[in-house]
Design a protein around this motif. Structure first.
Motif, PDB file in Angstrom:
ATOM      1  N   GLY A 270      43.980  51.056  54.101  1.00 59.84           N
ATOM      2  CA  GLY A 270      43.930  51.561  52.738  1.00 59.84           C
ATOM      3  C   GLY A 270      44.928  50.949  51.797  1.00 59.84           C
ATOM      4  N   LYS A 271      45.781  50.027  52.284  1.00 56.00           N
ATOM      5  CA  LYS A 271      46.808  49.433  51.438  1.00 56.00           C
ATOM      6  C   LYS A 271      46.574  47.927  51.299  1.00 56.00           C
ATOM      7  N   ILE A 272      47.067  47.401  50.181  1.00 52.87           N
ATOM      8  CA  ILE A 272      46.876  45.978  49.903  1.00 52.87           C
ATOM      9  C   ILE A 272      47.760  45.155  50.826  1.00 52.87           C
ATOM     10  N   ASN A 273      47.133  44.211  51.527  1.00 53.46           N
ATOM     11  CA  ASN A 273      47.843  43.323  52.433  1.00 53.46           C
ATOM     12  C   ASN A 273      48.080  41.959  51.795  1.00 53.46           C
ATOM     13  N   ASP A 274      47.115  41.510  51.031  1.00 47.16           N
ATOM     14  CA  ASP A 274      47.219  40.202  50.387  1.00 47.16           C
ATOM     15  C   ASP A 274      46.183  40.164  49.264  1.00 47.16           C
ATOM     16  N   ALA A 275      46.334  39.208  48.344  1.00 49.44           N
ATOM     17  CA  ALA A 275      45.393  39.080  47.238  1.00 49.44           C
ATOM     18  C   ALA A 275      45.527  37.687  46.654  1.00 49.44           C
ATOM     19  N   ASN A 276      44.473  37.225  46.006  1.00 47.76           N
ATOM     20  CA  ASN A 276      44.533  35.911  45.366  1.00 47.76           C
ATOM     21  C   ASN A 276      44.971  36.049  43.908  1.00 47.76           C
ATOM     22  N   ALA A 277      45.120  34.906  43.252  1.00 45.63           N
ATOM     23  CA  ALA A 277      45.643  34.904  41.885  1.00 45.63           C
ATOM     24  C   ALA A 277      44.706  35.632  40.926  1.00 45.63           C
ATOM     25  N   ALA A 278      43.383  35.484  41.139  1.00 44.59           N
ATOM     26  CA  ALA A 278      42.429  36.132  40.237  1.00 44.59           C
ATOM     27  C   ALA A 278      42.559  37.653  40.293  1.00 44.59           C
ATOM     28  N   PHE A 279      42.750  38.200  41.489  1.00 43.89           N
ATOM     29  CA  PHE A 279      42.897  39.659  41.591  1.00 43.89           C
ATOM     30  C   PHE A 279      44.214  40.101  40.960  1.00 43.89           C
ATOM     31  N   GLU A 289      54.365  42.788  43.946  1.00 44.22           N
ATOM     32  CA  GLU A 289      54.319  44.166  43.481  1.00 44.22           C
ATOM     33  C   GLU A 289      53.080  44.899  43.994  1.00 44.22           C
ATOM     34  N   LEU A 290      52.048  44.144  44.337  1.00 42.52           N
ATOM     35  CA  LEU A 290      50.796  44.772  44.790  1.00 42.52           C
ATOM     36  C   LEU A 290      50.796  45.078  46.284  1.00 42.52           C
ATOM     37  N   LEU A 295      44.932  50.904  47.451  1.00 38.81           N
ATOM     38  CA  LEU A 295      43.946  50.290  46.572  1.00 38.81           C
ATOM     39  C   LEU A 295      42.930  51.308  46.072  1.00 38.81           C
ATOM     40  N   LEU A 296      42.179  51.890  47.004  1.00 39.36           N
ATOM     41  CA  LEU A 296      41.096  52.795  46.616  1.00 39.36           C
ATOM     42  C   LEU A 296      41.656  54.083  46.054  1.00 39.36           C
ATOM     43  N   GLY A 297      41.104  54.477  44.925  1.00 38.93           N
ATOM     44  CA  GLY A 297      41.529  55.708  44.278  1.00 38.93           C
ATOM     45  C   GLY A 297      42.704  55.525  43.362  1.00 38.93           C
ATOM     46  N   ALA A 298      43.512  54.493  43.581  1.00 39.89           N
ATOM     47  CA  ALA A 298      44.676  54.260  42.735  1.00 39.89           C
ATOM     48  C   ALA A 298      44.407  53.124  41.756  1.00 39.89           C
ATOM     49  N   GLY A 316      32.234  49.467  40.101  1.00 39.55           N
ATOM     50  CA  GLY A 316      33.312  50.430  39.950  1.00 39.55           C
ATOM     51  C   GLY A 316      34.203  50.051  38.784  1.00 39.55           C
ATOM     52  N   LYS A 317      35.388  50.645  38.763  1.00 34.76           N
ATOM     53  CA  LYS A 317      36.356  50.406  37.698  1.00 34.76           C
ATOM     54  C   LYS A 317      37.692  50.008  38.323  1.00 34.76           C
ATOM     55  N   LEU A 318      38.356  49.029  37.740  1.00 29.42           N
ATOM     56  CA  LEU A 318      39.676  48.595  38.186  1.00 29.42           C
ATOM     57  C   LEU A 318      40.679  48.956  37.099  1.00 29.42           C
ATOM     58  N   GLN A 319      41.683  49.736  37.476  1.00 25.75           N
ATOM     59  CA  GLN A 319      42.718  50.158  36.542  1.00 25.75           C
ATOM     60  C   GLN A 319      43.935  49.249  36.700  1.00 25.75           C
ATOM     61  N   PRO A 320      44.276  48.433  35.693  1.00 23.73           N
ATOM     62  CA  PRO A 320      45.452  47.561  35.811  1.00 23.73           C
ATOM     63  C   PRO A 320      46.713  48.375  36.092  1.00 23.73           C
ATOM     64  N   VAL A 321      47.607  47.785  36.864  1.00 25.49           N
ATOM     65  CA  VAL A 321      48.828  48.485  37.275  1.00 25.49           C
ATOM     66  C   VAL A 321      49.684  48.847  36.071  1.00 25.49           C
TER      67      VAL A 321
END
Length: 811
Positions: A270-279, A289-290, A295-298, A316-321
């Motif tokens: 349920g937690k972010i392990n890695d991400a690319n530049a676009a995400f 920071e990510l 991820l889900l719900g937050a 779905g919807k993505l809420q910027p941090v």
């Protein structure tokens, strides 16, 4: 306990070569650190890969313990001759490797303290077994006496060190954990060895002989260091190669991931392990920071209630941090489990696509589907739904509603004379003016072309409100439109229908407003008219006739009749005029005066005229005599730039000689676009086709027209011919036209000749050709043989023509 420690220190300092002890310690530290490096790889692997890492871990660990023991044994100097049995030495190595592999296998089977303790016990017992098996291979000139309590203590120290190492190291994913685990294991091994060495006492015995074939200390040290060094270096090399390969693969994957247009995020538990530049860009935060954030719900929420469906695209919807507006996204998830590494268990990769551009494009497409691309007003499709909604509104609220249909007067002329850009400017300005006078819930729309609609929703008396608005629209639309430094005249005709008097549905209101518009146009344009029920039947009849005519053209219901033209001097037939007739399946024969205006109003005259031209040319080719065929051109045909090409194509397809084709035009047709008409006439003349002016004298500026273009024939309108000897003015006009034709050397044809008196007068005035009932009635092509056969008598006589008497005008 104090005595044991004292004995341990005495043994270490007085009975060992400290230089070799240091070597043994370095070998032990290097081996134990390498062991936990390998252990970390083993814990992250599964299947065959895990077995390979386990084998290498056990071998490195066992050889390290074994090397530490025997180097330290070589450092032991009891003052007697010593040696080592090869069998016991090798057996101790195998025991060490076996116990080490077993201990690490148990510890990594499941991440728990119990497994760490069980693995530690196995490792400690393995070190003890290896040590005391190795001691059994030690041969010297004396008897070995053991202190069993100290032996037991050494075993306990070994187990404690190994257990502590496994607990502290955990999964050994970091260098720090690996170093701490290796250090504790090394401490346990050293403590066990020297405690065990302090448990022996050598009683010299001269009777014991040390065989010469036993391994000497120097040879054993060289062999142990060499073998163990290679094993340790091999282990470190394997780890380095695997780490470098993993890093290279990870870097390639990261570069590819960062190059991806879509956002990619790796989630575990349920937690972010890695991400690319676009995400990271979508989330509005750097990767550091990510990582570790839920991820889900937050950050990401789905529109559906089941967010864990693999392989299904969801929105779905993505809420910027950092906050801000939610971003609509499309998410595609997939489990990332390669089956070879434990750390990939439960690892999910989510591809996150930003839908903002797509939503904007969809919104633009939706807008274009519902609005006119030029003016921005609602289009025909949108009008239907909006008008239906307005009708529902007034039904519920008790408000009143009117539909105003608007047609711009003379728009086509302005568009043709000044170009399409000018026409577009007029339409855009019209839309702007309409929007300026309507306020929601009222609205304006464009039907297409120069037709607009205004729907007015009002709270008071609608006829009065509609009349006021219609008057204001006519006044406003009469103001010229500025374009390219000149003012373009503008005007409009309006038709108005009211709800519910003139219809209770959108379709009925639109149809009745259109009928009222038609009546406004008939009234002279520039006015508005309300729908009246009595106009419904007549207009509906014309529309039904237009619909039937369109179908009749497609079904071949039209036929061509031919009326002969004769030379006035001898009465010989010299050609025919093609006249279209419509044989309706239910109404019977419909005269041209009834359906030709309908064809002109509904845009059918072009197709009708083309068909007549093709049919007439095809029929004329079948005649044995090369008689001329005359075909009337409508104004629309005359102003069509493709007319010369069409005539050329028809002549080639039919095989008719151009000199046999005579095209008749009216003066009024010329003046809709004088220059274009003359251009087309000149191109037709270049083909060899003859051009005749029909209904001469009824149009405008006849003499200037004759001056502008060399016509091959002039046809006097029958309205003058039929009044010969009835009205002196008509007789004078006919005589003047015939004299004008002789002066210009242009043949003149008299239409509508019906009596002998007319024939005699026209002959006396040197008229060139005659046409009318006195010469012959229009007839189908199969009735023309008396005139078209090669051996036919073509002069009109009492036997071959109707009686020369006054006849009724053809219907």
């Amino acid at each position: 306990m104090g005595a044991c420690v004292l004995k341990f220190l005495t043994c270490l300092t007085t009975q060992h070569d400290l230089r070799l002890v240091l070597v043994a310690g370095l070998v032990c530290i290097a081996g134990c650190f390498t062991t936990f490096r390998l252990y970390s790889r083993m814990r992250g692997a599964r299947g065959v890969v895990r077995s390979a890492w386990l084998l290498l871990t056990g071998l490195v660990a066992g050889s390290s313990v074994w090397a530490t023991h025997f180097i330290a044994m070589v450092a032991y100097t009891p003052g007697l001759k010593t040696g080592y049995s090869p069998t016991g030495t090798l057996l101790s190595l195998m025991i060490a490797a076996l116990f080490m592999a077993s201990g690490f296998a148990v510890a990594s089977a499941q991440r728990s303290t119990t497994n760490d303790f069980a693995g530690g016990v196995l490792l400690g017992l393995g070190v003890s077994a290896m040590h005391y098996t190795g001691m059994s291979a030690f041969v010297t000139q004396g008897q070995l006496v053991w202190e069993h309590a100290t032996v037991g203590l050494s075993a306990i120290l070994g187990v404690a060190g190994a257990t502590a190492a496994l607990v502290v190291a955990g999964s050994a994913r970091t260098i720090r954990r690996q170093a701490m685990g290796g250090g504790l294991l090394c401490l346990g091994i050293v403590a066990l060895h020297f405690t065990g060495m302090s448990a022996i006492t050598i009683v010299p015995d001269a009777t014991i002989v040390v065989p010469e074939q036993l391994l000497s200390g120097a040879m054993l040290t060289l062999a142990v260091v060499s073998i163990t060094g290679m094993i340790i270096l091999g282990g470190l090399g394997a780890v380095a190669i695997e780490s470098q390969t993993s890093r290279s693969a990870l870097e390639r994957i990261r570069r590819l991931a960062n190059a991806a247009y879509e956002g990619l995020v790796v989630v575990q538990s349920g937690k972010i392990n890695d991400a690319n530049a676009a995400f990271c860009e979508l989330a509005g935060a750097p990767l550091a920071e990510l990582v570790g954030r839920p991820l889900l719900g937050a950050i990401l929420t789905f529109d559906d209630t089941n967010p864990n469906r693999e392989g299904v695209r969801r929105e779905g919807k993505l809420q910027p941090v950092a906050g801000g507006r939610e971003i609509p996204v499309e998410v595609f998830s997939r489990l990332m489990d390669d089956g070879a590494r434990i750390e990939t268990t439960g690892l999910t990769v989510l591809a996150v696509r930003d839908l903002r551009e797509r939503r904007a494009a969809e919104e633009k497409i939706r807008y274009l589907a519902e609005h006119d691309g030029l003016t921005g007003l609602p289009n025909r499709n949108s009008l239907q739904s909006r008008l239906a909604a307005a009708v529902e509104r007034v039904e519920a609220s008790g408000e009143s509603l009117s539909v105003i249909c608007i047609d711009l007067d003379h728009f086509k002329e302005a568009n043709d004379q000044h170009g399409h850009l000018a026409g577009d400017a007029i339409l855009v300005e019209t839309a702007r003016r309409l929007q300026s006078v309507v306020q929601a819930p009222s609205f304006a729309a464009r039907l297409g072309g120069d037709e607009f609609i205004v729907v007015q929703v009002a709270g008071g008396d609608q006829p009065t409100a509609a009349a006021e608005l219609a008057g204001r629209l006519i006044e406003m639309l009469s103001i010229p439109v500025a374009f390219d430094g000149q003012d373009l005249s503008l005007g409009s005709s309006l038709g108005v229908s009211l709800y519910p008097d003139d219809g209770r549905t959108a379709e009925a209101l639109m149809a009745n407003a259109d009928m009222a518009l038609y009546r406004a146009k008939e009234s002279g344009r520039g006015v508005y008219r309300f729908f009246k029920r009595e106009m419904d039947d007549s207009i509906r009849e014309r529309r039904n006739l237009a619909r039937d005519l369109r179908q009749g053209i497609a079904d071949g219901e039209l036929i061509v009749h031919y009326q002969p033209l004769a030379r006035a001097i001898d009465g010989e037939v010299c050609g025919f005029e093609a006249l279209v007739r419509w044989k309706h399946p239910t109404r019977g024969m419909i005269p041209p005066l009834d359906f030709i205006p309908v064809a002109e109003e509904n845009g059918l005259i072009g197709a009708l005229g083309d068909w007549v031209l093709r049919r007439a040319c095809a029929d004329a080719v079948s005649w044995e005599k090369p008689l001329r065929i005359a075909v009337n051109l409508s104004p629309i045909q005359l102003h069509n730039p493709a007319l010369p090409s069409l005539v050329h194509e028809v002549l080639i397809a039919s095989g008719l000689s151009p000199s046999r084709l005579e095209l008749e035009i009216t003066e009024s047709a010329l003046f809709k676009d004088y220059q274009r008409a003359l251009d087309n006439l000149r191109r037709l003349k270049a083909l060899g086709v003859r051009i005749a002016m029909d209904d001469f004298g009824t149009g405008f500026s006849s003499l200037s027209t004759l001056q502008s273009f060399p016509f091959d024939k002039i046809k006097i309108d029958k309205s003058f011919v039929e009044n010969i000897h009835r009205h002196d003015r008509a007789t004078v006009i006919v005589r003047a036209v015939l004299g004008l034709g002789r002066s210009l050397e242009i043949p003149v044809v008299a239409e509508g000749v019906e009596t002998d008196e007319q024939i005699l007068f026209l002959r006396g005035e040197n008229c060139t050709e005659l046409q009318g009932y006195a010469i012959g009635r229009p007839a189908p092509v199969d009735a023309l043989e008396p005139w078209t056969m090669a051996n036919a008598v073509s002069a009109f006589t009492e036997a071959s023509t109707p009686p020369r008497r006054k006849a009724k005008r053809p219907a």
